[in-house]
Design a protein around this motif. Structure first.
Motif, PDB file in Angstrom:
ATOM      1  N   VAL A 162       0.827  -1.213   0.000  1.00 54.34           N
ATOM      2  CA  VAL A 162       0.000   0.000   0.000  1.00 54.34           C
ATOM      3  C   VAL A 162       0.857   1.257   0.000  1.00 54.34           C
ATOM      4  N   GLU A 163       2.046   1.188   0.575  1.00 55.31           N
ATOM      5  CA  GLU A 163       2.921   2.357   0.550  1.00 55.31           C
ATOM      6  C   GLU A 163       3.380   2.686  -0.860  1.00 55.31           C
ATOM      7  N   MET A 164       3.427   1.680  -1.746  1.00 55.50           N
ATOM      8  CA  MET A 164       3.802   1.951  -3.135  1.00 55.50           C
ATOM      9  C   MET A 164       2.581   2.153  -4.021  1.00 55.50           C
ATOM     10  N   GLY A 165       1.404   2.229  -3.394  1.00 54.50           N
ATOM     11  CA  GLY A 165       0.206   2.577  -4.156  1.00 54.50           C
ATOM     12  C   GLY A 165      -0.507   1.428  -4.819  1.00 54.50           C
ATOM     13  N   ILE A 166      -0.289   0.205  -4.361  1.00 54.23           N
ATOM     14  CA  ILE A 166      -1.013  -0.938  -4.913  1.00 54.23           C
ATOM     15  C   ILE A 166      -2.508  -0.777  -4.621  1.00 54.23           C
ATOM     16  N   ASP A 167      -3.321  -1.156  -5.591  1.00 60.48           N
ATOM     17  CA  ASP A 167      -4.760  -0.924  -5.487  1.00 60.48           C
ATOM     18  C   ASP A 167      -5.490  -2.003  -4.692  1.00 60.48           C
ATOM     19  N   GLY A 168      -4.971  -3.216  -4.714  1.00 58.56           N
ATOM     20  CA  GLY A 168      -5.671  -4.294  -4.035  1.00 58.56           C
ATOM     21  C   GLY A 168      -4.734  -5.427  -3.663  1.00 58.56           C
ATOM     22  N   ILE A 169      -5.176  -6.209  -2.675  1.00 60.02           N
ATOM     23  CA  ILE A 169      -4.426  -7.365  -2.188  1.00 60.02           C
ATOM     24  C   ILE A 169      -5.388  -8.536  -2.095  1.00 60.02           C
ATOM     25  N   ILE A 170      -4.940  -9.703  -2.530  1.00 57.46           N
ATOM     26  CA  ILE A 170      -5.692 -10.928  -2.277  1.00 57.46           C
ATOM     27  C   ILE A 170      -4.898 -11.749  -1.277  1.00 57.46           C
ATOM     28  N   VAL A 171      -5.444 -11.882  -0.084  1.00 53.34           N
ATOM     29  CA  VAL A 171      -4.823 -12.709   0.948  1.00 53.34           C
ATOM     30  C   VAL A 171      -5.050 -14.169   0.542  1.00 53.34           C
ATOM     31  N   SER A 172      -3.969 -14.869   0.257  1.00 52.76           N
ATOM     32  CA  SER A 172      -4.113 -16.188  -0.363  1.00 52.76           C
ATOM     33  C   SER A 172      -2.882 -17.038  -0.106  1.00 52.76           C
ATOM     34  N   ASN A 173      -3.095 -18.324   0.117  1.00 54.10           N
ATOM     35  CA  ASN A 173      -1.976 -19.275   0.112  1.00 54.10           C
ATOM     36  C   ASN A 173      -2.130 -20.265  -1.037  1.00 54.10           C
TER      37      ASN A 173
END
Length: 442
Positions: A324-335
């Motif tokens: 998020v500090e580099m401006g990513i729009d979304g994260i999928i928490v996934s293994n």
């Protein structure tokens, strides 16, 4: 003047009630659903419908399966605490993701080599997602070119939402080509899978000696790509001279050769006589993913596309903070559905720390182990903006093609709707951890 009795106004059936009503109404005439309404029976029937290779790849996991078990156990660690005597007659499942309003906080996850479960898998899955109005994240290891899948979705619902999953190749020009194609076919986000820079240890596949991509299954995004075809042509024109593995003329080898030829564009007979199919497979195996991928590469992608960039495979809050500090729009928490690292933290247990680290600065989604509407409720209450469904839609696909994939996810959406109301809530976006109680150990 007489007192007027205020009567409740009729409300249209919710997704949950509408689905229940449709199933029960059909049951009056002896028609039962082809896709079971519970995951355990869905899985059992799907296993019967699939061959051994398909079940090993789609149903299997890494190592001894500890991560797959952890994904499920994590949901059991959290209990829903229903509230009563609240007006829940109207409920809202809709969410906004990157400017698109979705009817439910649910996406179809990317699953590679889906044709193991059903022919033309991506076309069927995309059409199912379009019918429900929720996004399909096209697999980079798909069995149909992304343009064909997009066209099939458009035929069902014009403007149907879709995203594209990107595996980062060792050839940057190929990455660029895939991203451009995704933009052109109407993708609304690029999902970079981070946890598969090499394949995990997957005993079910290894015990069968089965890798779909070695038979040209699941490499249609590549064989339809102009840059990939150029790489293959260059390799054929300028062979390295390195001796390949010794060729044995066995029934399996002949079957593999026919599989390669059948999956490449063009005539089967011409492909059988051509070096292109074999070289295409070898080229894919050599370059499909890059273990040296770093944050710098992600930053470069952000500069090269105007689409939202979503990072799939984040489990540690420090990685989420960096994103998020580099401006990513979304994260999928996934293994990766427990298919990469045996003994990994479950996605649901990782979710609260990732949500806290993101602190509202990006969208947070989750996959891995989300099999029911109650699972989706728990993930949303713990801070996820949406959930991604993997194995359930593949199991539905194996049982009944497009309709099966649709019904498997429709069942999850229906159960989520009913769980929301029966727990005393009316809006998925307002769920908080207060709706749950932690019952186990983390």
């Amino acid at each position: 003047m007489t007192d007027q009795i205020e009567r409740p106004t009729a409300t249209p059936p919710s997704p949950g009630r509408a689905r229940q009503n449709a199933i029960y109404s059909a049951g009056v005439f002896g028609h039962i659903p082809s896709v079971p309404a519970d995951f355990a029976e869905l899985e059992r029937r799907a296993k019967r419908a699939m061959g051994p290779r398909a079940w090993a790849y789609i149903g299997g996991g890494a190592g001894e399966g500890a991560t797959m078990r952890a994904n499920r156990a994590a949901f059991d660690d959290w209990a829903i605490v229903p509230r009563v005597l609240r007006d829940v007659s109207r409920r809202d499942l809709s969410v906004d993701l990157f400017g698109t309003t979705l009817p439910a906080p649910v996406l179809f996850s990317p699953v590679g080599a889906g044709e193991l479960a059903h022919p033309d898998s991506d076309i069927h899955i995309g059409s199912a997602a379009a019918e429900l109005g929720v996004p399909y994240i096209f697999s980079n290891q798909g069995c149909s070119p992304m343009e064909d899948t997009a066209a099939a979705m458009e035929a069902v619902t014009p403007g149907a939402p879709r995203w594209f999953q990107l595996y980062w190749s060792t050839d940057d020009a190929l990455v660029e080509s895939l991203v451009r194609r995704a933009e052109n076919m109407g993708a609304e986000a690029i999902v970079v899978t981070l946890d598969t820079t090499m394949l995990g240890w997957r005993p079910q596949d290894l015990n069968l000696g089965s890798l779909p991509f070695a038979r040209a299954e699941g490499i249609a995004q590549y064989t339809s790509d102009p840059r990939f075809r150029d790489i293959v042509a260059e390799r054929i024109a300028n062979p390295s001279g390195a001796a390949g593995p010794k060729v044995e003329l066995t029934r399996a080898a002949v079957s593999t050769l026919f599989s390669m030829a059948r999956h490449l564009p063009g005539s089967l007979l011409k492909n059988l006589a051509s070096p292109v199919p074999k070289q295409s497979v070898q080229t894919f195996l050599d370059i499909y993913s890059r273990p040296s991928l770093t944050w710098d590469d992600i930053a470069g992608l952000q500069k090269r596309t105007s689409l939202p960039v979503v990072l799939k495979g984040i489990l540690h809050p420090d990685d989420a903070r960096t994103a998020v500090e580099m401006g990513i729009d979304g994260i999928i928490v996934s293994n990766h559905g427990g298919r990469q690292v045996d003994g990994s933290i479950s996605s649901l247990h990782a979710l609260p720390d990732v949500v806290a680290a993101v602190d509202g600065r990006a969208k947070v989604l989750i996959d891995s182990g989300v099999y029911t509407g109650a699972d989706a409720f728990k993930a949303l209450a713990l801070g996820a903006d949406a959930v991604c469904i993997g194995r359930p839609h593949m199991y539905g696909l194996a049982i009944n093609g497009r309709d099966g994939a649709r019904d498997a996810v429709a069942n999850i959406i229906a159960e989520l709707d009913l769980t929301l109301g029966l727990s005393g809530h009316t809006d998925v976006t307002s769920l908080t951890p207060d709706a749950l109680r932690h019952m186990g150990r983390r």
